[in-house]
Design a protein around this motif. Sequence first.
Motif, mmCIF file in Angstrom:
data_model
loop_
_atom_site.group_PDB
_atom_site.id
_atom_site.type_symbol
_atom_site.label_atom_id
_atom_site.label_comp_id
_atom_site.label_asym_id
_atom_site.label_seq_id
_atom_site.Cartn_x
_atom_site.Cartn_y
_atom_site.Cartn_z
ATOM 1 N N PHE A 167 0.853 -1.178 0.000
ATOM 2 C CA PHE A 167 0.000 0.000 0.000
ATOM 3 C C PHE A 167 0.895 1.236 0.000
ATOM 4 C CE2 PHE A 167 0.797 -1.255 4.345
ATOM 5 C CZ PHE A 167 1.203 -0.087 4.935
ATOM 6 N N SER A 168 0.305 2.363 -0.291
ATOM 7 C CA SER A 168 1.054 3.611 -0.356
ATOM 8 C C SER A 168 0.930 4.373 0.962
ATOM 9 C CB SER A 168 0.545 4.491 -1.494
ATOM 10 O OG SER A 168 -0.775 4.929 -1.229
ATOM 11 N N GLN A 169 1.741 5.377 1.131
ATOM 12 C CA GLN A 169 1.644 6.242 2.310
ATOM 13 C C GLN A 169 0.275 6.906 2.360
ATOM 14 O OE1 GLN A 169 4.767 9.119 2.655
ATOM 15 N NE2 GLN A 169 3.950 10.053 4.501
ATOM 16 N N GLU A 170 -0.248 7.259 1.188
ATOM 17 C CA GLU A 170 -1.560 7.895 1.127
ATOM 18 C C GLU A 170 -2.649 6.941 1.618
ATOM 19 O OE1 GLU A 170 -4.472 10.823 0.337
ATOM 20 O OE2 GLU A 170 -2.301 10.899 0.584
ATOM 21 N N ASP A 171 -2.518 5.652 1.284
ATOM 22 C CA ASP A 171 -3.503 4.661 1.741
ATOM 23 C C ASP A 171 -3.545 4.610 3.272
ATOM 24 O OD1 ASP A 171 -4.206 3.849 -0.839
ATOM 25 O OD2 ASP A 171 -2.583 2.387 -0.918
ATOM 26 N N LEU A 172 -2.362 4.566 3.890
ATOM 27 C CA LEU A 172 -2.321 4.518 5.347
ATOM 28 C C LEU A 172 -2.808 5.828 5.943
ATOM 29 C CD1 LEU A 172 -1.638 3.065 7.947
ATOM 30 C CD2 LEU A 172 0.736 3.827 7.692
ATOM 31 N N ARG A 173 -2.433 6.940 5.315
ATOM 32 C CA ARG A 173 -2.869 8.248 5.815
ATOM 33 C C ARG A 173 -4.394 8.320 5.874
ATOM 34 N NH1 ARG A 173 -5.056 12.634 4.180
ATOM 35 N NH2 ARG A 173 -5.149 11.897 2.031
ATOM 36 N N GLU A 174 -5.073 7.827 4.825
ATOM 37 C CA GLU A 174 -6.532 7.873 4.792
ATOM 38 C C GLU A 174 -7.124 7.064 5.942
ATOM 39 O OE1 GLU A 174 -7.693 6.497 0.964
ATOM 40 O OE2 GLU A 174 -7.179 8.373 -0.055
ATOM 41 N N ARG A 175 -6.548 5.871 6.212
ATOM 42 C CA ARG A 175 -7.082 5.037 7.299
ATOM 43 C C ARG A 175 -6.841 5.674 8.662
ATOM 44 N NH1 ARG A 175 -6.865 3.165 2.143
ATOM 45 N NH2 ARG A 175 -8.010 1.203 1.937
ATOM 46 N N LEU A 176 -5.673 6.266 8.834
ATOM 47 C CA LEU A 176 -5.381 6.902 10.116
ATOM 48 C C LEU A 176 -6.247 8.134 10.328
ATOM 49 C CD1 LEU A 176 -1.486 6.613 10.300
ATOM 50 C CD2 LEU A 176 -3.200 5.218 11.488
ATOM 51 N N GLU A 177 -6.479 8.885 9.267
ATOM 52 C CA GLU A 177 -7.354 10.056 9.383
ATOM 53 C C GLU A 177 -8.773 9.627 9.726
ATOM 54 O OE1 GLU A 177 -7.125 12.453 5.875
ATOM 55 O OE2 GLU A 177 -5.382 13.576 6.610
ATOM 56 N N HIS A 178 -9.243 8.552 9.101
ATOM 57 C CA HIS A 178 -10.586 8.057 9.406
ATOM 58 C C HIS A 178 -10.661 7.627 10.870
ATOM 59 C CE1 HIS A 178 -13.690 4.786 9.643
ATOM 60 N NE2 HIS A 178 -14.396 5.763 9.126
ATOM 61 N N TYR A 179 -9.629 6.954 11.346
ATOM 62 C CA TYR A 179 -9.603 6.544 12.747
ATOM 63 C C TYR A 179 -9.618 7.768 13.651
ATOM 64 C CZ TYR A 179 -7.771 4.904 17.185
ATOM 65 O OH TYR A 179 -7.601 4.658 18.522
ATOM 66 N N GLN A 180 -8.818 8.750 13.311
ATOM 67 C CA GLN A 180 -8.713 9.965 14.116
ATOM 68 C C GLN A 180 -10.038 10.709 14.186
ATOM 69 O OE1 GLN A 180 -6.276 13.173 12.445
ATOM 70 N NE2 GLN A 180 -5.144 13.251 14.373
ATOM 71 N N GLN A 181 -10.742 10.765 13.056
ATOM 72 C CA GLN A 181 -11.969 11.556 12.974
ATOM 73 C C GLN A 181 -13.207 10.786 13.414
ATOM 74 O OE1 GLN A 181 -11.980 12.833 8.903
ATOM 75 N NE2 GLN A 181 -10.084 13.996 9.126
ATOM 76 N N ALA A 182 -13.166 9.452 13.281
ATOM 77 C CA ALA A 182 -14.373 8.665 13.560
ATOM 78 C C ALA A 182 -14.327 7.942 14.892
ATOM 79 C CB ALA A 182 -14.598 7.643 12.435
ATOM 80 N N TYR A 183 -13.246 7.243 15.168
ATOM 81 C CA TYR A 183 -13.195 6.424 16.370
ATOM 82 C C TYR A 183 -12.799 7.196 17.608
ATOM 83 C CZ TYR A 183 -13.828 2.094 13.741
ATOM 84 O OH TYR A 183 -14.349 1.094 12.979
ATOM 85 N N ARG A 184 -11.804 8.071 17.490
ATOM 86 C CA ARG A 184 -11.298 8.743 18.678
ATOM 87 C C ARG A 184 -12.340 9.596 19.393
ATOM 88 N NH1 ARG A 184 -7.981 6.702 21.623
ATOM 89 N NH2 ARG A 184 -7.231 8.682 22.421
ATOM 90 N N PRO A 185 -13.244 10.298 18.657
ATOM 91 C CA PRO A 185 -14.254 11.077 19.383
ATOM 92 C C PRO A 185 -15.125 10.231 20.310
ATOM 93 C CG PRO A 185 -14.126 11.827 17.120
ATOM 94 C CD PRO A 185 -13.280 10.583 17.210
ATOM 95 N N LEU A 186 -15.264 8.929 20.009
ATOM 96 C CA LEU A 186 -16.071 8.065 20.870
ATOM 97 C C LEU A 186 -15.389 7.820 22.207
ATOM 98 C CD1 LEU A 186 -17.478 5.399 18.400
ATOM 99 C CD2 LEU A 186 -18.527 7.510 19.199
ATOM 100 N N ALA A 187 -14.083 8.101 22.287
ATOM 101 C CA ALA A 187 -13.361 7.932 23.541
ATOM 102 C C ALA A 187 -13.368 9.208 24.369
ATOM 103 C CB ALA A 187 -11.916 7.514 23.258
ATOM 104 N N ALA A 188 -14.065 10.232 23.880
ATOM 105 C CA ALA A 188 -14.105 11.514 24.585
ATOM 106 C C ALA A 188 -14.942 11.398 25.851
ATOM 107 C CB ALA A 188 -14.670 12.596 23.661
#
Length: 224
Positions: A106-127
């Motif tokens: 995979f490319s760096q961009e592929d991983l970046r997209e997954r990490l951004e999705h995790y950051q924006q979607a999953y992390r707020p649930l831990a607030a």
Amino acid sequence: MIKVLIIDDDFMVAKVHAGFVRQMPGFTVAGVAHTGAQALEAVRRLHPDLVLLDIHLPDISGLDLLQQLREAAPELDVLIISAAREMDTVRRALRGGIVHYLMKPFSQEDLRERLEHYQQAYRPLAAAKSTADQSDVNRVFGVSRTERPLPKGCSVETLQLVEQLLRKTETDLSATEAAELLGTSRVSARRYLEYLSEEGRVEVRLRYGGVGRPERRYAWRQAG
């Protein structure tokens, strides 16, 4: 800051993945492990938020390790990165509660997209808030409403200006304050702000005081 543990048997691959993660704002590499035993010890010692987990490890299958990681750290999130393409493997991983499955290469961009999705979607649930909005849940399950048409009379250009205003503002704004800064009417500003709220991109805060209903104030939803 989101702490990431990288688990991969290949030293060079792990090093590359660590480099990708370090370039992501809001993420830091907590550590690297190359075996299942090292991974369990690192999780207990470093308390990472997210693991990038390879399936093919020398001492244990990543899928079996996933269950052990869950027992050691129930709140740990896992993103699988593997060359394994078997559908049974993918299904087992999904049932194990992973946040994503990224196939090598995979490319760096592929991983970046997954990490951004995790950051924006999953992390707020831990607030700290005790309840979730439907928009919070939609982001986790990949249900996007961004294609929903803008309200009648609204433009994409003005919507972008509203987004930029909220992003750079360090506090929340009322519709009246936003209108003054944007040079629009209060009614117009409120329509854009409510639209962004419904899309899950803006957080609504209620300010109580005085007589009547509380004032609605809007702040850009920060990730992580």
